[in-house]
Scaffold this motif. Structure first.
Motif, PDB file in Angstrom:
ATOM      1  N   ALA A 185       2.887   1.674  -3.218  1.00 38.50           N
ATOM      2  CA  ALA A 185       2.093   2.012  -4.505  1.00 38.50           C
ATOM      3  C   ALA A 185       1.883   3.790  -4.067  1.00 38.50           C
ATOM      4  CB  ALA A 185       0.845   1.606  -4.312  1.00 38.50           C
ATOM      5  N   GLU A 186       1.680   4.208  -3.053  1.00 36.13           N
ATOM      6  CA  GLU A 186       1.389   5.721  -2.674  1.00 36.13           C
ATOM      7  C   GLU A 186       2.635   6.577  -2.924  1.00 36.13           C
ATOM      8  OE1 GLU A 186       0.239   6.107   1.292  1.00 36.13           O
ATOM      9  OE2 GLU A 186      -1.520   4.878   0.871  1.00 36.13           O
ATOM     10  N   LEU A 187       3.845   5.865  -2.710  1.00 33.74           N
ATOM     11  CA  LEU A 187       5.282   6.448  -2.781  1.00 33.74           C
ATOM     12  C   LEU A 187       5.649   6.611  -4.382  1.00 33.74           C
ATOM     13  CD1 LEU A 187       6.988   5.538   0.316  1.00 33.74           C
ATOM     14  CD2 LEU A 187       6.423   7.815  -0.188  1.00 33.74           C
ATOM     15  N   GLN A 203      -6.971   5.824  -3.715  1.00 31.50           N
ATOM     16  CA  GLN A 203      -6.971   6.921  -2.697  1.00 31.50           C
ATOM     17  C   GLN A 203      -6.079   8.121  -2.901  1.00 31.50           C
ATOM     18  OE1 GLN A 203      -4.180   6.870  -0.196  1.00 31.50           O
ATOM     19  NE2 GLN A 203      -5.190   8.855   0.692  1.00 31.50           N
ATOM     20  N   SER A 204      -4.831   7.734  -3.148  1.00 30.67           N
ATOM     21  CA  SER A 204      -3.871   8.739  -3.552  1.00 30.67           C
ATOM     22  C   SER A 204      -3.795   9.476  -4.666  1.00 30.67           C
ATOM     23  CB  SER A 204      -2.435   7.659  -3.152  1.00 30.67           C
ATOM     24  OG  SER A 204      -2.185   7.165  -4.496  1.00 30.67           O
ATOM     25  N   ALA A 261      -4.919   1.768  -3.201  1.00 35.17           N
ATOM     26  CA  ALA A 261      -3.833   2.877  -2.914  1.00 35.17           C
ATOM     27  C   ALA A 261      -3.677   3.831  -3.864  1.00 35.17           C
ATOM     28  CB  ALA A 261      -2.454   2.230  -2.531  1.00 35.17           C
ATOM     29  N   CYS A 262      -3.895   3.275  -5.351  1.00 34.70           N
ATOM     30  CA  CYS A 262      -3.868   4.530  -6.161  1.00 34.70           C
ATOM     31  C   CYS A 262      -5.218   5.012  -6.222  1.00 34.70           C
ATOM     32  CB  CYS A 262      -3.726   3.802  -7.458  1.00 34.70           C
ATOM     33  SG  CYS A 262      -1.943   3.150  -7.588  1.00 34.70           S
ATOM     34  N   GLU A 309       0.987  -1.020  -0.176  1.00 35.90           N
ATOM     35  CA  GLU A 309      -0.037   0.027   0.012  1.00 35.90           C
ATOM     36  C   GLU A 309       1.084   1.116   0.019  1.00 35.90           C
ATOM     37  OE1 GLU A 309      -3.861   0.911   2.497  1.00 35.90           O
ATOM     38  OE2 GLU A 309      -2.044   1.433   3.746  1.00 35.90           O
ATOM     39  N   LYS A 310       1.942   1.320   0.846  1.00 28.99           N
ATOM     40  CA  LYS A 310       2.642   2.530   0.911  1.00 28.99           C
ATOM     41  C   LYS A 310       3.700   2.736  -0.277  1.00 28.99           C
ATOM     42  CE  LYS A 310       0.367   3.156   4.839  1.00 28.99           C
ATOM     43  NZ  LYS A 310      -0.793   4.064   4.676  1.00 28.99           N
ATOM     44  N   ARG A 342      -2.859   8.459  -7.684  1.00 28.34           N
ATOM     45  CA  ARG A 342      -1.973   8.131  -8.675  1.00 28.34           C
ATOM     46  C   ARG A 342      -2.738   7.284  -9.688  1.00 28.34           C
ATOM     47  NH1 ARG A 342       2.833   3.676  -7.945  1.00 28.34           N
ATOM     48  NH2 ARG A 342       3.740   4.048  -9.807  1.00 28.34           N
ATOM     49  N   THR A 349      11.517   9.604  -3.828  1.00 21.34           N
ATOM     50  CA  THR A 349      10.254  10.407  -4.239  1.00 21.34           C
ATOM     51  C   THR A 349      10.556  11.973  -3.925  1.00 21.34           C
ATOM     52  OG1 THR A 349       8.806   8.777  -3.818  1.00 21.34           O
ATOM     53  CG2 THR A 349       7.907  10.885  -4.118  1.00 21.34           C
TER      54      THR A 349
END
Length: 256
Positions: A112-114, A153-154, A150-151, A109-110, A156, A252
């Motif tokens: 993917a967010e990064l 939500q973020s 995750a994408c 999850e994290k 991406r 990032t």
């Protein structure tokens, strides 16, 4: 505005039924005809036409409006495409020993967010969770769904690909020799991440990280023999799910 992964060809003006997963999500949110939402394809290779150039709809996102709600179907009208600025800097491919319990979910999850480009889960000598066959396939599908969520939500628009579970030997052998290849290591002589990031970086970086207890001496030696460079994140020992995320976060920030 709610965002939904929609891995089908998208074009302004089209009317289409959402895939089952997105349709269920719309219904859970109790959305109604006339409500606006955002759709994105995600760009996973398995969801693109084979042998063709990458289509425009695979990147960016599309505005859409719900036109009809059925018992299990949701129909939308696709609006204008929003072009996403290309990510700056190299694509990071994470090769990660699978941590125990639910920590791999959190790591996926994290990561993917990064902005990680892909994740390859590894079975290593010290892996507590042992995966093979149908169980490994189910876990791969589950982690891919975690990355999609995750994408959504973020914000991406490009979903990282979750590769099948493999051995460390398979992963390091398959790493592109033209890419930067780094291994998170506590060994003496490991170079600080800040030093490596000062160098001119290629388009791709392979980042290898172990499970709880790290990689064995033999596994680390194998990676070094395949051209991986030992990388240090400082004097503190980070958890298996924390260390690769710390490196990703630094990359990032460098790209931003």
């Amino acid at each position: 505005m709610p965002r939904f992964h929609c891995p089908v060809p998208l074009a302004e003006g089209d009317t289409l039924s959402l895939p089952a997963g997105a349709a269920r999500h719309v219904q859970v949110l109790r959305m109604q005809p006339g409500d606006a939402l955002t759709l994105f394809h995600g760009g996973l290779a398995a969801q693109l036409p084979p042998g063709q150039a990458r289509p425009d709809y695979a990147d960016g996102s599309f505005e859409a409006v719900i036109t009809r709600m059925g018992r299990s179907e949701v129909e939308v009208r696709v609006g204008a495409r929003q072009v996403e600025q290309a990510d700056a800097g190299p694509r990071v491919h994470l090769l990660s020993g699978v941590p125990a319990n639910e920590r791999m979910d959190w790591l996926v999850e994290k990561a993917a967010e990064l902005g990680v480009a892909s994740i390859r889960p590894l079975m290593t000598e010290r892996s507590v969770l042992r995966l093979k066959g149908e169980r490994a396939e189910k876990k791969q599908a589950h982690w891919q769904a975690v990355a999609v969520a995750a994408c959504e939500q973020s914000g991406r628009n490009r979903v990282p690909e979750l590769h099948p579970v493999s051995t460390l030997a398979e992963a390091v052998q398959g790493a592109d020799s033209k890419a930067a290849r780094w291994i998170l290591s506590l060994s003496e002589g490991s170079q600080p991440l800040a030093v490596l990031m000062q160098e001119a970086l290629p388009d791709d970086i392979y980042l290898l990280s172990g499970p709880e207890g790290g990689l064995s001496a033999g596994e680390e030696a194998l990676a070094l023999a395949r051209g991986f460079r030992p990388l240090s994140l400082g004097r503190h020992v980070l958890r298996a799910e924390t260390a690769p995320l710390a490196a990703l976060a630094c990359l990032t920030l460098r790209q931003g």
